[in-house]
Every structure is written in structure tokens, then in C-alpha cells.
Scaffold this active site. Structure first.
Site, short mmCIF file in Angstrom:
data_model
loop_
_atom_site.label_atom_id
_atom_site.label_comp_id
_atom_site.label_asym_id
_atom_site.label_seq_id
_atom_site.Cartn_x
_atom_site.Cartn_y
_atom_site.Cartn_z
N TYR A 1 0.86 -1.19 0.00
CA TYR A 1 0.00 0.00 0.00
C TYR A 1 0.89 1.23 0.00
CZ TYR A 1 -3.49 3.43 1.54
OH TYR A 1 -4.33 4.52 1.63
N ASP B 1 9.33 3.10 0.06
CA ASP B 1 8.22 3.72 0.79
C ASP B 1 8.39 3.37 2.27
OD1 ASP B 1 5.95 4.64 1.95
OD2 ASP B 1 4.56 3.75 0.50
N LYS C 1 3.73 8.85 9.07
CA LYS C 1 3.51 8.24 10.40
C LYS C 1 4.48 8.78 11.48
CE LYS C 1 0.76 4.58 8.49
NZ LYS C 1 0.89 4.08 7.13
C1 LIG Z 1 0.19 4.55 5.78
C2 LIG Z 1 0.97 4.36 4.53
C3 LIG Z 1 0.86 5.24 3.45
C4 LIG Z 1 -0.16 6.34 3.40
O1 LIG Z 1 0.05 7.31 4.38
P1 LIG Z 1 -1.19 8.26 4.81
O2 LIG Z 1 -0.56 9.21 5.78
O3 LIG Z 1 -2.21 7.37 5.40
O4 LIG Z 1 -1.66 8.93 3.57
C5 LIG Z 1 1.72 5.07 2.39
N1 LIG Z 1 2.62 4.08 2.37
C6 LIG Z 1 2.77 3.21 3.39
C7 LIG Z 1 3.80 2.15 3.32
C8 LIG Z 1 1.93 3.30 4.49
O5 LIG Z 1 2.04 2.41 5.48
#
Ligand SMILES: *Cc1c(COP(=O)(O)O)cnc(C)c1O
Length: 430
Positions: free
Chosen positions: A147, A242, A270
Site C-alpha cells: 500500500y 516507501d 507516520k
Molecule cells: C500509511 C501508509 C501510506 C499512506 O500514508 P497516509 O498518511 O495514510 O496517507 C503510504 N505508504 C505506506 C507504506 C503506508 O504504510
């Protein structure tokens, strides 16, 4: 069973349903994968959350990993209280954004320049635009079950929230927006090589969660990330790690430090906001200086570099600069995973666990899970029963079998024992 929240939670959820689509502001929160009514919380303290019915839960979600120092950490509360008194947004440069950027560049060697945004989604969306501009190519390669936020191009085979809802893709994403997104199998380099061969030098970037945390939790197989690094370099594509989830959670310089991989671009989110809405993307100066106003690639944000959020992020990362913090987090993650594994064995239940730094995962499955294709064979019904058993016993787990669990520096031995007791009770009725 499967009731979830109590009387006050239910009342608020029902009111929410009338004015918020599905009653929630992010789909997984609605308990779709486990059934029952979501729990509504109004207070957090250290490793615990209190709901509106006065129930206390041990929290293993920690705002999806963002709250690494525990809820309402006194040092963070005091720093942001101080910051708030000087104004909450300037829409102009502020000192803490410079300090936070310096801090990130100082501890993550692959990052020489970093741009702050307001969410992980925004960070990824911008990094993708930049990689396409820099390479003058159009395709992006991602992995099934990973994701990367909800930007159109990334909403393809996107794990957790999307998988949980049973929507392989989302309506409203035009074929053109997703048509340049190629999907390979996580931990399978040959699937990546195949796509590179087919796409004739049109892949701008490979984007990957270095530890997959949105399809349960799957660590990278030996050689997988190294292989992606050399393959992208050989084929003239960028490697985007990511690290929205893993950054400052699995180690002081993220998963890239842990596995010794230097990506071209990194996305954060995060943890770096210390509980506030912050994302960031960064990389080598030569690539990042393509961003406006240094270069031609446009990206902007009214609340980017918000002074309160920057203060919270900076205070959090400074606290985490001591490497012993991560040793403590990792040994605690192992303790939680071990409690799960030993109670499952005692109950004769097939369970797989994994641990990296301050996160861990588990699947009700017979064999080790290495990819989405294997993750989706886990026993989801058993997860739902276990989730509700744990909730009854006062433990708040992620409400989906395809999410990782997160701890904080305030999770200690007493919490592990509390957890073990809950696991034993929940497993006895599976
Ligand atoms: C949570 C997450 C996102 C998206 O971040 P948001 O702040 O919810 O938009 C993107 N990549 C990874 C790996 C994530 O865990």
C-alpha cells in the site's frame, strides 16, 4: 461475540453514520473485516487507549505506528503546548521545519534534501511525479499487496484496506491513471525482471515497502531489496523505498539502514509527525532539486511544514536518535510475538509470526508467508474471532488480518503479561 464497541461507542457510531460515509474517516476503522461496531476512543495514555464507555484497552495499533513514544507523552505534550502559544500556522518558513529536515538528512544517508507534506499519500504521489519527471519515463512498478496511499496511480492491488473491502481497484480511478502501474510479486525478483523486459525502458521507478506492513507483515527475503537496487540501477529506473511505515520505526535510519540499501528516493510519514499529519519525501540533491522552486516539478501545500507538527516530529526524532531505543523496541516486539507463538502452540493453533524493530505481525496459517498470494490464504474468520476475543480481554488489535501490529517505547513487560493472558483467553475459544 462480534459486538465490538459498547453503548456509547455504538451511539456515536450511529450518529456518525448519518453524517460521515460509513461512519469513519478511513475505511479499515469501520471493522468491516472483523464485524461488529467500531470502538470510539476519547483518551490515550502511554500504551493504553480509553473508549467512550470507560473501558481501557492495551493498544497495539498506536495510530498505525505513528505514536512511537506512547500516547500523550509528557515531553511531546509540553513541547507542542509551548509551540501552540506562538501561533498554529504561518504559511511561511519556520525554524523547526529546517531543524527537522536537517535531522532527517543527518540520520538517513540517502537523503540529502527533503520536502515536507501533510500525509504519506501526498509524499508518495509527489515522489512518483518526481521520478517520472527525472527519468522522462512513465511506468511505475509496484508489488501486489503493498500500500502506498490512495493516489490514483497507486490504487492497484493495494493490500489491507482495499483488500479488506474486497475492492481490487477503486471505481473513479480512470484506466489511464492506473494503466502505467505494473504489478509484480513481493519477494520475487524474477517477476520484476519479467516486467522490465516487457516494458522496454519505460519504467520510471520501482516503489516498494521494504518491510511489507499492509498485507500483515512480511519482511524482505534475503537479496530481494539488494536485487531491486541493482536491477533499477542497471535499467535506468529509480528505486523508491516507501518508508512511511518503516521510517524511524524499524531502526534509526529506517529499513534502508537495517538492510543497507540506498534508494534514490524515500517517502516518510507516520512516525515523523510525532502524531500530527506529516509526510515527507527526500533523496539525492540532484533528483530533489528538480522540485519547484529549485526545479520545474510542481508540488505545494498550505499547511506543509506546519510549526506544531514540525515541533512534534522533531522532538520525537530527537528522542529516537539514541540507538538503544530501537534495541528496546525490538526486544519488546519479540516478546509480544513470542507470547502469541507460545500460546498458539499450547492451543494447537497454526500461527506464523514476524518481527522487525518496533512492529510485528501474525497470520493464522500453516506456512511462512512471503507474498500477498500467500497472505490471502490465511484464515480470516479465525482472525475475526480472535480479534473480538482480544477486544473482550482488553486488547485493541488492528481490525484486519492484513495489518501489522505496532508498539511504543511505553510497552513493557507488564503489557506483555497482560497481552499473554488475553491471548490465552481468546485462543481458548477459537
Ligand atoms: C500509511 C501508509 C501510506 C499512506 O500514508 P497516509 O498518511 O495514510 O496517507 C503510504 N505508504 C505506506 C507504506 C503506508 O504504510
Amino acid at each position: 461475540m462480534k459486538q465490538g464497541g459498547g453503548t456509547s461507542s455504538r451511539a456515536l457510531y450511529e450518529r456518525g453514520l448519518k453524517v460521515i460515509p460509513g461512519g469513519v474517516n478511513s475505511p479499515v476503522r469501520a471493522f468491516g473485516a472483523v464485524g461488529g461496531v467500531p470502538v470510539v476512543f476519547n483518551r490515550g495514555e502511554g500504551p493504553y487507549l480509553m473508549d467512550v464507555d470507560g473501558q481501557r484497552f492495551l493498544d497495539l495499533v498506536m495510530s498505525w505506528g505513528a505514536i512511537i513514544l506512547g500516547h500523550a507523552h509528557p515531553m511531546i505534550v509540553s513541547k507542542i503546548t509551548e509551540a501552540v502559544k506562538s501561533g498554529t500556522s504561518f504559511g511561511a518558513p519556520c525554524p523547526d521545519e529546517v531543524k527537522l529536515a536537517e535531522h532527517i538528512c543527518g540520520v538517513v544517508p540517502s537523503v540529502e534534501r527533503v520536502r515536507m507534506v501533510s500525509s504519506g499519500t501526498e509524499a508518495v504521489m509527489s515522489a512518483i511525479r518526481l521520478s517520472r519527471a527525472y527519468t522522462q519515463r512513465s511506468k511505475i512498478l509496484k508489488f501486489r499487496g503493498c500500500y502506498h496511499g490512495h493516489a490514483d496511480a497507486m490504487l492497484v492491488r493495494a493490500g489491507s484496506g482495499v483488500a479488506t473491502l474486497g475492492l481490487p481497484d477503486s471505481p473513479g480511478v480512470p484506466p489511464g491513471a492506473a494503466g502505467d502501474t505494473l504489478v509484480a510479486r513481493f519477494n520475487d525478483l524474477n517477476s520484476v525482471i519479467g516486467l522490465f523486459d516487457e516494458s522496454k525502458e519505460d519504467i520510471a521507478a520501482v516503489i516498494v515497502e521494504p518491510v511489507a506492513g499492509n498485507m500483515g507483515m512480511i519482511p524482505p527475503a534475503k537479496g530481494f531489496l539488494e536485487g531491486l537496487r541493482s536491477l533499477t540501477s542497471d535499467r535506468g529506473a529509480l528505486l523508491i523505498l516507501d518508508e512511511v511505515m518503516t521510517g524511524f520505526r524499524v531502526g534509526p535510519s529506517g529499513a534502508q539502514g537495517l538492510y543497507g540499501i540506498a534508494p534514490d528516493l524515500t517517502t516518510f510519514g507516520k512516525v515523523i509527525g510525532g502524531g500530527f499529519p506529516v509526510g515527507a519525501f527526500g533523496g539525492q540533491a540532484e533528483i530533489m532539486d528538480q522540485m519547484a522552486p529549485a526545479g520545474p516539478v510542481y508540488q505545494a501545500g498550505t499547511l506543509s511544514g506546519n510549526p506544531i507538527a514540525m515541533r512534534a516530529g522533531l522532538a520525537t526524532l530527537e528522542y529516537l536518535a539514541d540507538p538503544s531505543v530501537y534495541q528496546g523496541l525490538e526486544s519488546m516486539s519479540y516478546a509480544f510475538a513470542e507470547a502469541l507463538a507460545s500460546e498458539a502452540e499450547r492451543a494447537g493453533i497454526a500461527l506464523q509470526t514476524s518481527v522487525v524493530g518496533g512492529m510485528f505481525g501474525f497470520y493464522f496459517a500453516e506456512d511462512t508467508v512471503n507474498s500477498w498470494e500467500e497472505a490471502e490464504t490465511c484464515d480470516r474468520e479465525r482472525f475475526a474471532s480472535f480479534f473480538h476475543g482480544m477486544l473482550e480481554a482488553g486488547v485493541y488489535l488492528p481490525p484486519s488480518p492484513f495489518e501489522a501490529c505496532f508498539i511504543s517505547t511505553t510497552h513493557g513487560d507488564p503489557e506483555v503479561e497482560y497481552f499473554r493472558t488475553a491471548v490465552r483467553a481468546a485462543m481458548s475459544i477459537l
